[in-house]
Design an enzyme around this catalytic site. Structure first.
Site, PDB file in Angstrom:
ATOM      1  N   GLU A  60       0.799  -1.231   0.000  1.00 31.92           N
ATOM      2  CA  GLU A  60       0.000   0.000   0.000  1.00 31.92           C
ATOM      3  C   GLU A  60       0.832   1.282   0.000  1.00 31.92           C
ATOM      4  O   GLU A  60       0.595   2.196   0.787  1.00 31.92           O
ATOM      5  CB  GLU A  60      -0.956  -0.012   1.196  1.00 31.92           C
ATOM      6  N   GLU A 114      -6.124 -11.195  -0.975  1.00 28.63           N
ATOM      7  CA  GLU A 114      -6.950 -11.078   0.234  1.00 28.63           C
ATOM      8  C   GLU A 114      -8.434 -11.054  -0.119  1.00 28.63           C
ATOM      9  O   GLU A 114      -9.188 -10.237   0.406  1.00 28.63           O
ATOM     10  CB  GLU A 114      -6.575  -9.804   1.002  1.00 28.63           C
TER      11      GLU A 114
END
Length: 612
Positions: free
Chosen positions: A256, A381
């Protein structure tokens, strides 16, 4: 482009001839990593890491030479004792999982590695402490991802780091006691683990960045932090691959680092919108100390210490999003920079999907663009929010059916989708006193839910089509390739009463709020940033000043004599000289003035560094 001399060994290694360190003595040093030794005397060097020199034969990595080049006094420690789960009160002991561990298996049916997230925010809530859950994982999955316990805040040992600082030592200390049980379980059962995550702006303690490892002190200088960063990555990667070879064969190196929501949160000058702040205003301390280069520096270190068959991944959420700025393109721009130095192997698409947003079409467009850019894709995920209503199970099954239909369609069209991980095993996680999660494939009693069956139907239908085609072509191959593992812990909250339909993504301690653009079904994509404007010319490669600049012209002697001054057993010196020599070879090949045959001869001369 500026390329560190240490990393050029992994870029231009294809031009190198094999260094003959010594004759083989009948043993294979690389087998301790489950990698065979090269059999051909002329196998080219394709990568040099801290542990050895590597080539490829028949499409598989192999070790070159007759020894590990890691210094003899620098091997990682043995693992701490594992926990005796026989003494643990299994919260799932009452579950009858006979139907879940017979018949259909996701791992066996999928044309990619099929992983599961290991829920748990502390050791005694970790999924692998349950014998019942272990049996289910062994049967249904071939990959696992710790949703929390492999993150920096869980493995960095604060007290030991402070003790080091008191003795004038900047090396970090890692504590692996929270993950060795899962590593041991995976190793003994042929299951892979996704290393998640090395570098992230969240769940990294602030003391890691401070003088004396003390949160009350000021930030360390860049040189000190780079030393700590290398100490951390080196110890972490080395520990798992020496003690559990082949288990952690993929790492989410950076998580991220790209931001698009608010221009005050990112540095647009990099060409890939580097995160400067989190949405709640906290500074990204990785960026504050090292600037945007913290990403490439982390990947360089990971490549240096990881075995050649370990894949390095950049991982992010909302990788399909194109507004208010184009996140997909920003990630591609970053990946392109990393790819110039052979530092990245795949992109990780976290894939937290809401009931209404994104649409399946918008989500799949992310796959298309990464595929068009030439990248391997890993779904790391996967979590699809549960719909409301009494018929939510049927609606949820339809959601998973639509998503997996598109994923399989992409696979059949040639997309390199090497893994899919669902980010948790069961609804109402039994290790927690209260858990309202309803996004998993197994219910509170570890029974298959309709969304499990929806996925299985897609996989089996696909295998039927594939097998028919193979039979018609006279080529039957029932082996299913399993390429890679998966990812992390997050929940999604859809505020249906909010007119803006905000989606709040809560990943561990970090919260991201994404507000979809209203009334836009086909957002207009901004013009992609030209690749050439992001990547500097390769002609700007620099060698290490302390060793003297190397001219683009090849001298009559071909090579700097100082490269051959290392003592016979000084492997660190030889490694450094070899990397410097690669810089010279690089400049030779990129210069139009040089005879390429002489460049090849130079590469052969460089390989002799290891033999003297």
């Amino acid at each position: 482009m500026r390329i560190s001399y240490i990393l050029l060994s992994s870029i231009l290694s294809s031009v190198f001839a094999r260094p003959r360190i010594n004759e083989y003595n009948g043993t294979c040093w690389s087998e301790e990593f489950n990698i065979p030794c090269c059999q051909n005397s002329d196998t080219l060097i394709l990568r040099t890491t801290y542990d050895g020199i590597w080539g490829m034969e028949n499409g598989e990595w192999c070790g070159i030479g007759n020894r590990n080049i890691r210094p003899i006094d620098d091997f990682p420690p043995s693992p701490p004792p594992i926990f005796d789960i026989e003494t643990f009160d299994d919260p799932a002991a009452e579950c009858d999982i006979s139907d879940s561990i017979t018949g259909d298996s996701l791992a066996k049916e999928a044309p990619f590695r099929f992983g599961v997230g290991l829920t748990g925010s502390y050791f005694y809530s970790s999924t692998t402490l349950s014998k019942t859950m272990r049996e289910l994982i062994k049967y249904q999955f071939n990959s696992m991802t710790y949703t929390n316990l492999m993150k920096p805040s869980y493995v960095l040992d604060h007290e030991a780091c402070i003790e080091n600082a008191a003795n004038g030592i900047e090396d970090v200390v890692l504590n692996f006691s929270g993950i060795v049980d899962g590593l041991d379980f995976a190793y003994k059962n042929g299951i892979h683990i996704r290393g998640h995550v090395l570098v992230w702006h969240a769940q990294t303690p602030d003391w890691f960045f401070k003088v004396g490892f003390d949160s009350e002190n000021e930030l360390v200088d860049p040189a000190t932090f780079e030393y700590r960063l290398e100490s951390y990555i080196k110890q972490y990667i080395s520990f798992v691959q020496y003690n559990y070879p082949g288990v952690v064969d993929v790492w989410d190196v950076v998580n991220e680092a790209v931001e698009i929501e608010n221009e005050t949160l990112f540095d647009a000058s990099t060409g890939w919108n580097t995160r400067v702040l989190t949405l709640d205003g906290n500074e990204n301390l990785w960026y504050k100390i090292l600037g945007p280069d913290y990403v490439i520096k982390s990947f360089r270190l990971a490549r240096k210490y990881a075995l050649p068959n370990v894949k390095l991944v950049y991982n992010d959420y909302n990788t399909f999003q194109t507004y208010p700025h184009d996140k997909t393109q920003a990630i591609i721009n970053l990946l392109n920079i990393l790819r110039e130095e052979d530092l990245v192997d795949a992109v990780g698409m976290q894939s937290y999907l809401g009931v209404e947003w994104p649409s399946v079409k918008e989500y799949v467009r992310g796959f298309e663009r990464f595929h068009e850019a030439g990248y391997e894709i890993q779904v790391t995920e996967l979590t699809i929010s549960a719909p409301s209503g009494d018929d939510w199970l049927e609606k949820q099954a339809k959601q998973y059916e639509e998503v997996f239909s598109k994923i399989i369609e992409c696979v059949n069209e040639g997309y390199n989708i090497s893994s899919v991980t669902v980010f948790g095993l069961q609804d109402g996680y039994r290790f927690y006193g209260s858990d309202s999660t309803k996004t998993r494939l197994f219910d509170h009693d570890l029974q298959k839910k309709p969304n499990y069956q929806a996925i299985m139907n897609i996989l089996k239908e696909n295998n039927g089509e594939v097998n028919n085609d193979e039979i018609n072509n006279g080529d039957i191959n029932n082996e299913i390739p399993n390429e890679i593992p998966n990812e992390q812990e997050t929940s999604i909250i859809i505020d249906n009463e909010n007119d803006d339909n905000e989606i709040i993504i809560e990943e561990d301690n970090a919260i991201e709020v994404i507000t979809p653009e209203p009334n836009i079904t086909e957002p207009i994509l901004p013009e992609p940033t030209p690749y050439e404007s992001i990547i500097p010319e390769i002609s700007t490669i620099e060698s290490v000043p302390s060793q003297g600049a190397v001219s683009n012209e090849i001298s009559d002697s071909f090579i700097d004599p100082s490269y051959f001054t290392c003592d016979e057993q000084d492997w660190k010196c030889k490694y450094e000289k070899s990397c410097l020599c690669i810089v010279q070879v690089t400049k030779c090949f990129v210069s139009s003035r040089n005879d390429k045959e002489k460049c090849k001869q130079l590469s052969i001369e460089c390989s002799k560094i290891w033999t003297l």
